[in-house]
Scaffold this motif. Structure first.
Motif, mmCIF file in Angstrom:
data_model
loop_
_atom_site.group_PDB
_atom_site.id
_atom_site.type_symbol
_atom_site.label_atom_id
_atom_site.label_comp_id
_atom_site.label_asym_id
_atom_site.label_seq_id
_atom_site.Cartn_x
_atom_site.Cartn_y
_atom_site.Cartn_z
ATOM 1 N N GLY A 1 -6.927 11.726 4.295
ATOM 2 C CA GLY A 1 -7.615 10.602 3.613
ATOM 3 C C GLY A 1 -9.078 10.787 4.162
ATOM 4 O O GLY A 1 -10.080 10.688 3.641
ATOM 5 N N LEU B 1 -2.853 7.815 -1.266
ATOM 6 C CA LEU B 1 -2.349 8.276 -0.055
ATOM 7 C C LEU B 1 -1.353 7.055 0.797
ATOM 8 O O LEU B 1 -0.703 7.419 1.568
ATOM 9 N N GLU C 1 7.278 14.316 0.717
ATOM 10 C CA GLU C 1 6.480 13.231 0.674
ATOM 11 C C GLU C 1 4.926 13.815 0.359
ATOM 12 O O GLU C 1 4.024 13.540 -0.541
ATOM 13 N N ILE C 2 4.463 14.679 1.646
ATOM 14 C CA ILE C 2 2.897 14.795 1.692
ATOM 15 C C ILE C 2 2.583 15.947 0.704
ATOM 16 O O ILE C 2 1.473 15.775 0.067
ATOM 17 N N GLU D 1 2.507 9.487 8.831
ATOM 18 C CA GLU D 1 1.321 8.576 8.758
ATOM 19 C C GLU D 1 0.024 9.310 9.058
ATOM 20 O O GLU D 1 -0.987 9.150 8.469
ATOM 21 N N TYR E 1 1.623 14.171 -2.428
ATOM 22 C CA TYR E 1 0.450 13.568 -2.401
ATOM 23 C C TYR E 1 -0.807 14.399 -2.329
ATOM 24 O O TYR E 1 -1.724 14.591 -3.048
ATOM 25 N N ARG F 1 9.616 13.882 4.886
ATOM 26 C CA ARG F 1 8.295 13.722 5.043
ATOM 27 C C ARG F 1 7.321 14.954 4.310
ATOM 28 O O ARG F 1 6.374 14.886 3.756
ATOM 29 N N GLN G 1 -0.804 12.373 9.347
ATOM 30 C CA GLN G 1 -1.306 13.437 8.372
ATOM 31 C C GLN G 1 -1.922 12.938 7.150
ATOM 32 O O GLN G 1 -3.014 13.536 6.543
ATOM 33 N N ARG G 2 -1.188 11.715 6.624
ATOM 34 C CA ARG G 2 -1.994 11.062 5.706
ATOM 35 C C ARG G 2 -3.472 10.515 5.610
ATOM 36 O O ARG G 2 -4.250 10.702 4.993
ATOM 37 N N LEU H 1 -2.177 3.991 2.078
ATOM 38 C CA LEU H 1 -2.698 3.921 3.433
ATOM 39 C C LEU H 1 -2.928 2.436 3.600
ATOM 40 O O LEU H 1 -3.279 1.950 4.833
#
Lengths: 241, 217
Positions: free
Chosen positions: B143, B119, B169-170, B136, B173, B166, B138-139, B121
C-alpha cells in the motif's frame, strides 16, 4: 576548623555569590550545549553517512578538544575569538557579540569542550539507524533533507538528546579553557568550577568549596543518568526492530 | 512496456541482462544470487550499472549512453522491498501516506480509500508496524508503494516470507492491483507457480544472465 561548625556551614544556604555561580554555570552550559547542537548534528551526519576527502581530518579536528590540554583550547579561543582575534572582531562588527571576558565566551568554551562528546553520541545513533529505511524513503520521493528530518533524525533522537546532555554535563565541569579564555570574574564568568577554585585559594574557603562541589556532582550525575537511560532506550529499540 | 538493459559488475558478480516486456507484469525468476534484486535496484536507481538503460511506458529513467541517471526520488518507482522496510516510528497510516506529499500534483493519483479498501488496511491504520503480522506488514508495504503514485511497482519476493494461506491472499491482492490500477509491475520470485498466475512476461536469470524469456499473453 571544628568539625561541628564545618558541618553547619556545609548545610548553610548558599550565599548570593554562590547562587550567582550556580545559575551562571547552568546558563553557560545550557546555552553552550544548545547552540552547538545544530553544528553537532550536521557534523555527526557527515561523519556517519557521507564519504568525502579529509573525513579523517574533520574527525580528528572534532576530537581535538577532548585530548588537548584545556588550557591550550582556551588560549586558541583567546587568539581566535578575543577582541583582537579574527573571529572575535568579525562577531563584534557583525552582531555586536563579544566573547572575551564575558559569559558568552564561557558558553563558547563550554560548547567547544563538549563538542567531541556531543558529536560522538549523535554519530553513533545515526549510524545505528538502518540506512535501508532511508533508501526506502528516497524511493518514495523524499529529497535528502526530508529523509533526514522524517526518518534519520526521529530514529536517532534518543542519541541526539543524549549527546546534548553529555555536552551539558561536560560544560558544567569545564575549567581550564574557561579560565584561560574568559578568566574568573564573579557575576560575569565565574562558574561553579572556577568558584570552587577561588574558594580553595582563600583561607577558610573549604566549606564553600565543598558545598559547590556537591552541587557540581549532583548536576553532573543527574545528566549522566539521563544520558544513560536514553542510551539504554536506543539499544532496546534497536533490538525490537 | 518495460525495458531493462544493464551491464554491471559488483565484486566477482557480473550482470549482463537485456529484458523487454510487452505486457504489464514482468516476473524475474531464477536461483538466489542470479541478479534479480540487483536488477530491481537498477530500475529503482539504488544501484548504478556501468552501462544500462531503463524505460517504463516511454519514460526513460536511466540511459548511461547519454549520461541520464535520475536519482531514486525522481524515478517514481513503488518499491516493495523483500524485508519491507516499514518505518518503525510511524503508524500504518503515516507509513501509507509517506510518499504522497512528494508525488507530483498532476498526473494520475491512486485513491487512498480505494487502496486501503482493496488491501484490507482499514483496521490497521492506527497500529504500529511492530505489532503487525507478516501478511499485514506485506500489505502495508504494498500500500505504501502504491500510494506514492508510482509509474511502476517493484516487488522483491512479495510472497516468500508467507505461509501458503497468506501467500494465496497476497497473490489475489496483487492481482487486484494489477487489474484495478493498471500500474506495470516487476516482481521477483523463485517459484514458477506464482509467476505463471501473475505474469504477462517471464525472464529467467542465472549467474547474472538471462537464460530464458517467455511471453504468456
Amino acid at each position: 576548623m571544628e568539625q561541628g561548625s564545618g558541618f553547619n556551614t556545609l548545610l548553610a544556604p548558599f550565599s548570593p555569590p554562590e547562587w550567582t555561580a550556580i545559575l551562571l554555570s547552568l546558563k553557560v552550559a545550557t546555552i553552550g550545549a544548545a547552540a552547538s547542537l545544530p553544528f553537532g548534528v550536521a557534523i555527526a551526519y557527515l561523519l556517519a553517512r557521507r564519504s568525502f576527502p579529509c573525513k579523517t581530518l574533520l574527525n580528528g579536528l572534532v576530537h581535538l578538544p577532548l585530548v588537548m590540554p584545556p588550557v591550550v583550547t582556551g588560549w586558541l579561543l583567546l587568539l581566535g575569538f578575543g577582541r583582537q582575534g579574527p573571529f572575535g572582531r568579525a562577531f563584534e562588527s557583525c552582531c555586536g557579540l563579544v566573547f572575551s571576558f564575558r559569559w558568552t565566551g564561557a558558553a563558547l568554551a563550554a560548547a567547544v569542550m563538549g563538542f567531541p562528546l556531543m558529536v560522538r553520541a549523535i554519530r553513533l545513533s545515526i549510524e545505528a539507524v538502518d540506512a535501508r529505511l532511508e533508501q526506502a524513503a528516497q524511493t518514495l520521493g523524499a529529497p535528502a533533507p526530508m529523509v533526514f528530518a522524517t526518518i534519520t533524525a526521529p530514529l536517532a533522537l534518543p542519541g541526539i538528546v543524549a549527546g546534548l546532555i553529555l555536552a551539558f554535563a561536560r560544560a558544567i565541569g569545564e575549567f581550564g579553557a574557561t579560565i584561560t579564555f574568559v578568566a574568573n570574574i564573579p557575576g560575569e564568568t565565574q562558574t561553579i568550577a572556577t568558584a570552587i577554585y577561588s574558594a580553595t585559594q582563600i583561607p577558610g574557603g573549604e566549606a564553600g568549596a565543598a558545598r559547590l562541589t556537591i552541587v557540581a556532582i549532583l548536576i553532573a550525575f543527574a545528566a549522566l543518568v539521563a544520558a544513560e537511560i536514553l542510551a539504554a532506550r536506543v539499544s532496546r529499540e534497536a533490538m525490537d526492530q | 512496456m518495460i525495458s531493462i538493459e544493464a551491464r554491471h559488475r559488483q565484486g566477482d558478480f557480473a550482470l549482463e541482462a537485456s529484458i523487454r516486456a510487452k505486457g504489464a507484469t514482468l516476473a524475474l525468476c531464477g536461483p538466489s544470487g542470479a541478479g534479480k534484486t540487483t536488477l530491481l535496484n537498477i530500475v529503482a536507481g539504488l544501484s548504478r550499472p556501468r552501462d544500462g538503460r531503463v524505460e517504463v511506458n516511454g519514460a526513460v529513467l536511466l540511459d548511461t549512453s547519454v549520461g541520464l541517471d535520475l536519482p531514486p526520488r525522481r524515478r517514481r518507482v513503488g518499491y516493495v522491498f523483500q524485508e519491507l522496510r516499514l518505518f518503525p516510528h510511524l503508524k500504518v497510516e503515516a507509513n501509507l501516506l509517506y510518499g504522497r506529499r512528494f508525488a507530483p500534483e498532476d498526473g494520475p493519483s491512486v485513491d487512498f480509500d480505494q487502496a486501503v479498501d482493496l488491501l484490507g488496511l482499514g483496521p490497521l491504520l492506527t497500529r504500529w508496524p511492530a505489532r503487525l503480522s507478516g501478511g499485514e506488514k506485506q500489505r502495508v508495504a504494498i500500500g505504501r508503494a502504491l500510494l506514492a503514485n508510482p509509474r511502476i511497482l517493484l516487488m522483491d519476493e512479495p510472497l516468500a516470507a508467507l505461509d501458503d494461506a497468506r501467500r494465496m491472499e497476497i497473490l489475489s491482492y496483487i492481482e487486484k492491483l494489477r487489474d484495478v490500477f493498471a500500474i506495470p509491475i516487476v516482481f521477483v520470485s523463485h517459484r514458477l507457480s506464482e509467476v505463471e498466475r501473475l505474469a504477462s512476461d517471464i525472464a529467467v536469470l542465472d549467474h547474472g544472465r538471462v537464460v530464458e524469456t517467455r511471453s504468456l499473453q
